[in-house]
Design a protein around this motif. Structure first.
Motif, PDB file in Angstrom:
ATOM      1  N   ALA B  35      27.306  42.452  37.000  1.00 60.21           N
ATOM      2  CA  ALA B  35      27.065  43.327  38.111  1.00 60.21           C
ATOM      3  C   ALA B  35      28.363  42.585  39.197  1.00 60.21           C
ATOM      4  O   ALA B  35      29.215  43.612  39.689  1.00 60.21           O
ATOM      5  N   PHE B  36      28.770  41.326  39.144  1.00 60.05           N
ATOM      6  CA  PHE B  36      29.743  40.940  40.001  1.00 60.05           C
ATOM      7  C   PHE B  36      30.543  39.752  39.325  1.00 60.05           C
ATOM      8  O   PHE B  36      30.003  39.203  38.265  1.00 60.05           O
ATOM      9  N   GLN B  65      38.858  45.866  34.561  1.00 64.39           N
ATOM     10  CA  GLN B  65      37.786  45.705  35.293  1.00 64.39           C
ATOM     11  C   GLN B  65      36.483  46.579  34.756  1.00 64.39           C
ATOM     12  O   GLN B  65      36.807  47.753  34.380  1.00 64.39           O
ATOM     13  N   TRP B  67      32.501  46.434  35.946  1.00 61.77           N
ATOM     14  CA  TRP B  67      31.577  46.854  37.018  1.00 61.77           C
ATOM     15  C   TRP B  67      32.489  46.667  38.379  1.00 61.77           C
ATOM     16  O   TRP B  67      32.142  45.974  38.964  1.00 61.77           O
ATOM     17  N   GLY B  68      33.145  47.673  38.545  1.00 61.60           N
ATOM     18  CA  GLY B  68      34.136  47.624  39.811  1.00 61.60           C
ATOM     19  C   GLY B  68      33.556  48.320  41.176  1.00 61.60           C
ATOM     20  O   GLY B  68      32.523  49.115  40.559  1.00 61.60           O
TER      21      GLY B  68
END
Lengths: 288, 68
Positions: B35-36, B65, B67-68
């Motif tokens: 997620a991040f 990238q 999960w942008g």
């Protein structure tokens, strides 16, 4: 909830007068700016470059302008942290205002500073902070249910100092029961090193009473016995403050409660009326 | 979702890049919980405390990238 004089609104409105100087060319006039405490220095890069272009003859596309970085008290400003947090971390005590910040165009400290290039990378970074916070609170369910438009609105609201625009989306992230509360505890060492503590903290203790800042310190620093204070936005918080209350009222727009660890005890017993639940907006206003 | 570059992360640059045999100028993105990207000043210990499970911290890596 978010009336104009609410604590959240005053936190949002807090600003620091900053004086940007260019030591390598003292003939260049300083740039004065009232910078939001909850904002980020890299958001000002375009303005700083324009200033240098106009007054220092440094072209905005030149390597110097592109590799621009900021320094305070001889140390690089870790500009991925919010402006107000950086100010509150300055040692031995926050500098006199206006805060003199140096602009540097050479020797970008790649080991210490994040490079925010073009293409909205600061916006990216901000959104990742929100994602991490939501991962802790709601297993990232709320932020993932939002579309790109709402993500964009959060960033634009912060960038353009539009509290209502920001809040209407942020409310969704801030409401409801959180599994764990997103916080970080910072301690600036005398040597310039920064310790960052983050661990899991639930809003309530085992017996369902609210978890306090005292409890938090016991969780994060179990062997720590020195008297310390936790402060945020320049305000020392009484140790009996419930973490959930502090989070709800004092979290930054990135959805984290950034707490600065300071030696010494918070004098919350100074007057009989003060207690955690009565940390009222007037006290924050005088400090900010 | 549009692509958004992320600033350099010391976390990604040092240990993991070496382990993955990346070139020094290659970008590396490390994700937690798919997620991040963790903040640049995070250490693995802190990340494990918050997001680890069963004695492990699972990170996903990508050279672009994800999960942008």
């Amino acid at each position: 909830q978010t009336t104009p004089d609410s604590i959240q609104r005053q936190v949002w409105d807090g600003k620091l007068p900053v004086c940007f100087v260019l030591p390598e060319d003292p003939d260049v006039p300083p740039l004065y700016s009232l910078v939001p405490r909850v904002g980020y220095f890299p958001a000002l890069l375009d303005r700083l470059r324009a200033h240098l272009s106009r007054h220092a003859g440094i072209d905005e596309d030149s390597p110097g302008a592109q590799q621009l970085w900021l320094r305070s008290a001889g140390r690089p400003l870790r500009w991925h942290l919010p402006v107000g947090l950086l100010y509150d971390l300055e040692r031995p005590k926050p500098p006199p205002l206006p805060w003199e910040v140096e602009i540097r165009t050479r020797d970008f400290p790649t080991d210490e500073l994040v490079s925010f290039g073009p293409n909205n990378s600061l916006e990216s970074y901000f959104l990742y902070c929100l994602k991490e916070a939501d991962a802790l609170k709601h297993r990232a369910r709320v932020i993932n249910e939002m579309g790109e438009r709402e993500h964009r609105q959060l960033w634009q609201g912060l960038l353009n100092d539009q509290f209502d625009q920001f809040s209407v989306v942020n409310r969704k992230l801030m409401e409801g029961e959180a599994k764990y509360l997103p916080f970080r505890i910072y301690q600036q060492g005398a040597d310039g090193g920064l310790s960052v503590l983050q661990c899991l903290a639930k809003p309530h203790r085992e017996d369902s009473t609210p978890l306090t800042l005292s409890d938090l310190l016991r969780i994060c620093l179990p062997n720590f016995t020195d008297p310390v204070t936790l402060a945020t936005h320049g305000v020392s918080l009484p140790m009996e403050t419930p973490l959930a209350w502090a989070y709800d009222k004092l979290a930054y727009p990135d959805n984290f409660l950034h707490l600065v660890l300071q030696p010494g005890r918070c004098n919350s017993a100074g007057d009989g009326e003060s207690s955690a639940m009565q940390l009222d907006s007037s006290r924050i206003l005088t400090v900010i | 979702m549009g692509r958004r570059p992320f600033p350099t992360s010391r976390l990604g640059q040092r240990f993991v890049k070496k382990a993955l045999k990346c070139q020094p100028d290659e970008s590396l993105f490390l994700y937690v919980n798919q997620a991040f990207l963790p903040a640049p000043d995070r250490d693995f210990g802190g990340l494990y405390d918050c997001f680890g499970a069963d004695g492990k911290l699972t990170l996903h890596y990508c050279k672009t990238q994800a999960w942008g």
